[in-house]
Every structure is written in C-alpha cells, then in structure tokens.
Design a protein around this motif. Sequence first.
Motif, mmCIF file in Angstrom:
data_model
loop_
_atom_site.group_PDB
_atom_site.id
_atom_site.type_symbol
_atom_site.label_atom_id
_atom_site.label_comp_id
_atom_site.label_asym_id
_atom_site.label_seq_id
_atom_site.Cartn_x
_atom_site.Cartn_y
_atom_site.Cartn_z
ATOM 1 N N ASP A 167 42.447 38.803 31.943
ATOM 2 C CA ASP A 167 41.479 38.018 32.760
ATOM 3 C C ASP A 167 41.107 38.742 34.003
ATOM 4 O O ASP A 167 40.037 38.738 34.602
ATOM 5 C CB ASP A 167 42.249 36.797 33.407
ATOM 6 C CG ASP A 167 42.283 35.669 32.226
ATOM 7 O OD1 ASP A 167 41.574 35.738 31.229
ATOM 8 O OD2 ASP A 167 43.412 34.958 32.311
ATOM 9 N N ARG A 171 37.213 39.488 34.792
ATOM 10 C CA ARG A 171 36.766 38.828 35.896
ATOM 11 C C ARG A 171 36.107 40.180 36.928
ATOM 12 O O ARG A 171 34.950 39.727 37.519
ATOM 13 C CB ARG A 171 37.823 38.299 37.068
ATOM 14 C CG ARG A 171 37.274 37.676 38.308
ATOM 15 C CD ARG A 171 38.403 36.658 38.877
ATOM 16 N NE ARG A 171 39.488 37.487 39.040
ATOM 17 C CZ ARG A 171 40.786 37.317 38.326
ATOM 18 N NH1 ARG A 171 40.828 36.383 37.333
ATOM 19 N NH2 ARG A 171 41.930 38.098 38.512
ATOM 20 N N GLU A 175 31.848 39.971 37.727
ATOM 21 C CA GLU A 175 31.656 39.992 39.220
ATOM 22 C C GLU A 175 30.783 41.073 39.707
ATOM 23 O O GLU A 175 29.759 40.898 40.342
ATOM 24 C CB GLU A 175 32.748 39.623 40.087
ATOM 25 C CG GLU A 175 33.259 38.191 40.037
ATOM 26 C CD GLU A 175 34.636 38.068 40.855
ATOM 27 O OE1 GLU A 175 35.044 39.150 41.451
ATOM 28 O OE2 GLU A 175 35.320 37.057 40.666
#
Length: 221
Positions: A167, A171, A175
């Motif tokens: 994860d 992420r 981002e």
Amino acid sequence: MRLAAKGLTAILSIITISAALTLPPAFAGDDGNSKNVTEDEIVRALAPAPKKPLTRGLSIAPQADPAPNPAETKLIQSVRGRATRSLSSTEREEIASAAKDKPNIDLEITFDYNSADISTKSLPSVQALGRALTSPDLKGSTFVVAGHTDAAGGEGYNQELSERRADSIKRYLVEKYSIAAADLVTVGYGKSKLKDPNQPMAEVNRRVQVVNMENKTTASK
C-alpha cells in the motif's frame, strides 16, 4: 637517528591524514552492492514481449494480437480498486497464478524497522519505478504490486506488514506520479513466497515485486 625516525613517522602520518581528507566521500553502491535500479532497467523488465513477425502464408491479412484470457480479465476487473487487505487468500493465489508468466521485476525496497515507511536509501528505486510506469512503453497497463517479507515473525504479522508495504508503494506512486490508483493492484504475500527458501531470513526475500498484467483493455484512460 632515533629523532630522524620519529620525524619521518610524523611526516608519513601527516601525509596519510591529508590523503584521507582529500578523498571523496563514499556513497551507497560504491562497493558494487547497490540495490537501486534505473528507470530503463525497469522498463526493459516490464515491457511486453515483442510481437512475433508475420509468417509466410496464403493470407496477407495482418495477424491479430492473441485474445485476452477471459478468466484473467475477469479477475483483474474484480480486484482493481480493491483494498489490499480485502483480498481473500484464494484471490491472492489467483493473482499469483495469473502473474507468473507476465513481465515482472523484483525490487529490493527496504522500509523503516517494523514500519511501512519507505527507507531513504530505497527512494531512488521507487522514483525510478514511478518514472518507468508513466513511460510511453508501459503507461496504461494494469500492474500488480506485491509485497513480500522474510521468514522472521508470525504469519499473521508478516501478512499484514506485506500488505501495508505494498500500500505504501502504491500511495507514493499515485501521489508523486499521478498513476491511476485502479491501475495498481496491491497484494501482500507475507512470508509465503520466499525468493530464496534455502535462506529464509535473507534480505533478498524482503522485496516488492511488480508485474505488468498487460491488460490495457481494463486500464483507466
């Protein structure tokens, strides 16, 4: 004579210190053990296999690409956008089976101790991954990002840690590189798929594997 020897020793010491001060600082990887990979290396590893050349025959019609596997397409559709921890053990194994023959690369990305925070020394590899996945050769495909641990600790702990770390990579890519979240399928395998079973505690087992599912029909546009 003894004074001369002492003087010579002092001069040699000064020379040694001066040489040490003028040497450039050592950087990670100077010893040949750098684990960071380049964008080009990732693109080459994840690029689909080249299409087979046209064969001679009676027909001169262009050859169509192989039809996608319906079961595989259905699987990818069902897990895209899902939370990592929501995947069942059966789904995890189905993803592993579908991914085994696809272009892939293992990245030795380290994390802070007992944490899913990417270590500073591994950021170059993650950044190279972000640039690679947004390159024209790979952009638009669906990728599996699989977290793996070594054999230290219990199964439940390692499973949860591998999911958190997968994860964390996702992420960062979403981002920092604006990669569509649905194009990154994250899965954790804990210590169930050691790269080197003969050395279960080895660093090589603590890795993130990225697989190009080559499923652009389901990728976001």
